[in-house]
Design a protein around this motif. Structure first.
Motif, PDB file in Angstrom:
ATOM      1  N   GLY A 215       0.811  -1.207   0.000  1.00 30.27           N
ATOM      2  CA  GLY A 215       0.000   0.000   0.000  1.00 30.27           C
ATOM      3  C   GLY A 215       0.843   1.255   0.000  1.00 30.27           C
ATOM      4  N   HIS A 405      -5.961   6.395  -7.573  1.00 26.94           N
ATOM      5  CA  HIS A 405      -6.359   5.959  -6.230  1.00 26.94           C
ATOM      6  C   HIS A 405      -7.488   4.929  -6.304  1.00 26.94           C
ATOM      7  CE1 HIS A 405      -3.866   8.669  -3.890  1.00 26.94           C
ATOM      8  NE2 HIS A 405      -4.239   9.682  -4.650  1.00 26.94           N
ATOM      9  N   THR A 409      -6.875   1.160  -4.833  1.00 25.84           N
ATOM     10  CA  THR A 409      -7.643   0.703  -3.669  1.00 25.84           C
ATOM     11  C   THR A 409      -8.609  -0.418  -4.069  1.00 25.84           C
ATOM     12  OG1 THR A 409      -9.167   2.564  -4.024  1.00 25.84           O
ATOM     13  CG2 THR A 409      -7.444   2.850  -2.364  1.00 25.84           C
ATOM     14  N   ARG A 414      -3.657  -1.031   0.506  1.00 26.53           N
ATOM     15  CA  ARG A 414      -3.997  -0.135   1.607  1.00 26.53           C
ATOM     16  C   ARG A 414      -3.560   1.287   1.275  1.00 26.53           C
ATOM     17  NH1 ARG A 414      -1.156  -1.372   6.630  1.00 26.53           N
ATOM     18  NH2 ARG A 414      -2.860  -0.297   7.668  1.00 26.53           N
ATOM     19  N   ASN A 464     -12.357  -0.799   1.161  1.00 23.64           N
ATOM     20  CA  ASN A 464     -11.155  -0.968   0.332  1.00 23.64           C
ATOM     21  C   ASN A 464      -9.900  -0.422   1.010  1.00 23.64           C
ATOM     22  OD1 ASN A 464     -12.615  -2.181  -1.788  1.00 23.64           O
ATOM     23  ND2 ASN A 464     -13.193  -0.176  -2.570  1.00 23.64           N
ATOM     24  N   LEU A 466      -9.136   2.228   2.685  1.00 26.28           N
ATOM     25  CA  LEU A 466      -8.789   3.637   2.508  1.00 26.28           C
ATOM     26  C   LEU A 466      -9.130   4.414   3.779  1.00 26.28           C
ATOM     27  CD1 LEU A 466      -8.048   6.139   0.711  1.00 26.28           C
ATOM     28  CD2 LEU A 466     -10.479   6.230   0.096  1.00 26.28           C
TER      29      LEU A 466
END
Length: 499
Positions: A215, A405, A409, A414, A464, A466
């Motif tokens: 991530g 993004h 995601t 992450r 997801n 976020l």
């Protein structure tokens, strides 16, 4: 009893084998890159440090410089984190010297002496292996043997940084199984998702070595011209910087479009706001800013303004006060537009930024002894180090970061988007709005988070993996303004626990 003794021997021999393997792995890093001492520091390193160049383009001799700090915890298990500063054109030694590196730098009281280095209690290397990368070539200590090679942009930068990572992990194979994260701030709001996308595509394509990418994190990062450009007005009004009347007049004149005024009336109102807030430090509206005529005329690379100390939590941290200009915001209104993105020296016609003091980093990184110690080319070869360079011609050619993004995601990577809530350069109002615009279900409703039993900011979690997080009272460079709080959410997020 015989069976127990046999099992004991089995575990003993396996332990020996594991210990020997660990010894081999720890020794796998290139010893020629090992840093054995640093000018200004007289103590013992809490972990190993490595640095040097990796060539990402053999034809043009394009070389990217890195400084790698091995984790002070468990190096073979702790995450590996890549750190990128923004600009574009600004060196990641900004993060190393002023934000979350292993040392605090204290300006010398004696003219001509190098800064003194002290161990940083909030260094991110306490919980992670961290790579500081100067990117693209031409920035910081990175360079190309071909001068014309400094024409670059988002996509080329991401490609080169991906090549760097593949070659770096080939040289440090003992860290391949560690969780890997990409992080950065300001214009790295573009660097981080574009590079993350390259890494994700490389994994899908089976490029070797295969990175254990988990991530990414972005701090006060430019993202999208509409969201970032329109964040300015609600921020200034919400912070009590402009009157209700001016706010309402601007709303009426601009019809919700503050980043690209379509009328003279809108432009007039925005200019009026600019005049009202002109003497604020856009990187932290709580901090003072230098505006003397002498400060305005300082030459680039000679940004020597007074140093001072300030109290940060329970620890007095010696730090040169710096008021910087990273990213693209007011009065330029939209941080990210397609096309050429001028660096700060280019915008200011060679003059330094009025609110800048980079004397500590400039003195240290332009020392011949320091360059030798960290295996960097001397100034006579690649020129003087500058916090932000005007040497590159940079093209924003990746568009809005929102699509990056959403794609990342959606693949399960992450992501944490964090904002110092007193930054007027890339206001949290824009970052909060674009994260919400992804349309993900809220899984952790807006709530406070804490550091040392004190409210440190607010967080909202989404599907997801976020998260959006604010840091209370912080400016543009969160780990510089709030090192203790930054270390708290960083270490908790990397560990996968609640913040």
């Amino acid at each position: 009893m015989v069976m127990v003794m046999a099992m004991d021997r089995f575990f003993f021999y396996n332990l020996l084998a594991y210990s020997f393997l660990k010894f081999l792995l720890v020794g796998a890093a290139p010893e020629s890159a090992l840093i054995t001492s640093l000018p200004g520091f007289s103590g013992t390193f809490p972990s190993k440090h490595y640095s040097g160049y990796i060539t990402v383009d053999e034809k043009n001799g394009r070389n990217l410089f890195y400084y790698f700090v091995v984790s002070e915890g468990n190096p073979l298990k702790d995450p590996v984190v890549l750190w990128l500063n923004g600009g574009p054109g600004c060196s990641s030694f900004d993060g190393f010297v002023y934000e979350h590196g292993p040392f605090n730098f204290e300006a010398s009281k004696k003219s001509g002496d190098l800064p003194q280095l002290h161990l940083n209690p909030y260094s991110w290397s306490k919980v992670s292996n961290i790579i500081y990368l100067d990117s693209p070539a031409g920035v910081g200590l990175s360079y190309s043997k071909v001068q014309g090679d400094y024409n670059t942009g988002d996509l080329k930068t991401a490609s080169d940084s991906h090549t760097f990572l593949l070659k770096w992990f080939e040289q440090y194979p003992e860290f391949l199984s560690n969780p890997f994260y990409i992080s950065g701030e300001s214009y790295a709001g573009v660097y981080v998702p574009t590079l993350s996308s390259e890494v994700a595509k490389g994994i899908q394509a089976g490029l070797k070595p295969i990175l254990n990418f988990k991530g990414y994190m972005v701090g006060n990062g430019v993202t999208d011209e509409v969201f970032d450009g329109n964040a300015f007005l609600p921020f200034t009004h919400g912070m009590g910087l402009i009157s209700d009347d001016l706010y309402e007049e601007t709303q009426s004149a601009c019809q919700g479009n503050y980043w690209s005024p379509y009328s003279d009336s809108c432009d007039e109102k925005l200019n009026k706001i600019g005049n009202v807030i002109n003497d604020l430090n856009i990187y932290d509206i709580l901090e003072p800013c230098y505006h003397s005529p002498e400060a305005r005329k300082l030459a680039v690379g000679n940004t020597s303004l007074p140093s001072s100390f300030r109290q940060l939590g329970e620890t007095e941290r010696p730090l040169a006060v710096r008021k910087r200009m990273f990213g693209r915001a007011w009065p330029f209104r939209a941080p990210v537009r397609d096309g050429i993105v001028p660096t700060w020296p280019q915008i200011l016609n060679g003059e330094s930024v009025p609110c800048t003091d980079d004397v500590v980093a400039t003195a240290w990184l332009n020392s011949a002894a320091v360059r030798t110690a960290i295996h960097a080319e001397q100034s006579s070869v690649i020129g003087a180090w500058a916090l932000c360079t005007g040497n590159i011609n940079f093209n924003h050619d990746a568009g809005s970061m929102i699509k990056y993004h959403k794609n990342l995601t959606a693949q399960g990577y992450r992501a944490i988007i964090y904002s110092g809530d007193h930054d007027m350069c890339v206001p949290f109002t824009g970052s909060e709005a674009w994260t919400r615009s992804l349309g993900y279900k809220i899984t952790d409703e807006w709530r406070p988070w804490y550091c040392n039993d004190q409210l440190a900011g607010f967080i909202q979690g989404y599907d997801n993996n976020l998260s959006f997080l604010t840091v209370k009272g912080s400016g543009h460079t969160v780990p510089e303004y709030k090192p203790q709080e930054a270390f708290a959410f960083y270490s908790r997020w990397l560990a996968g626990g609640p913040i």
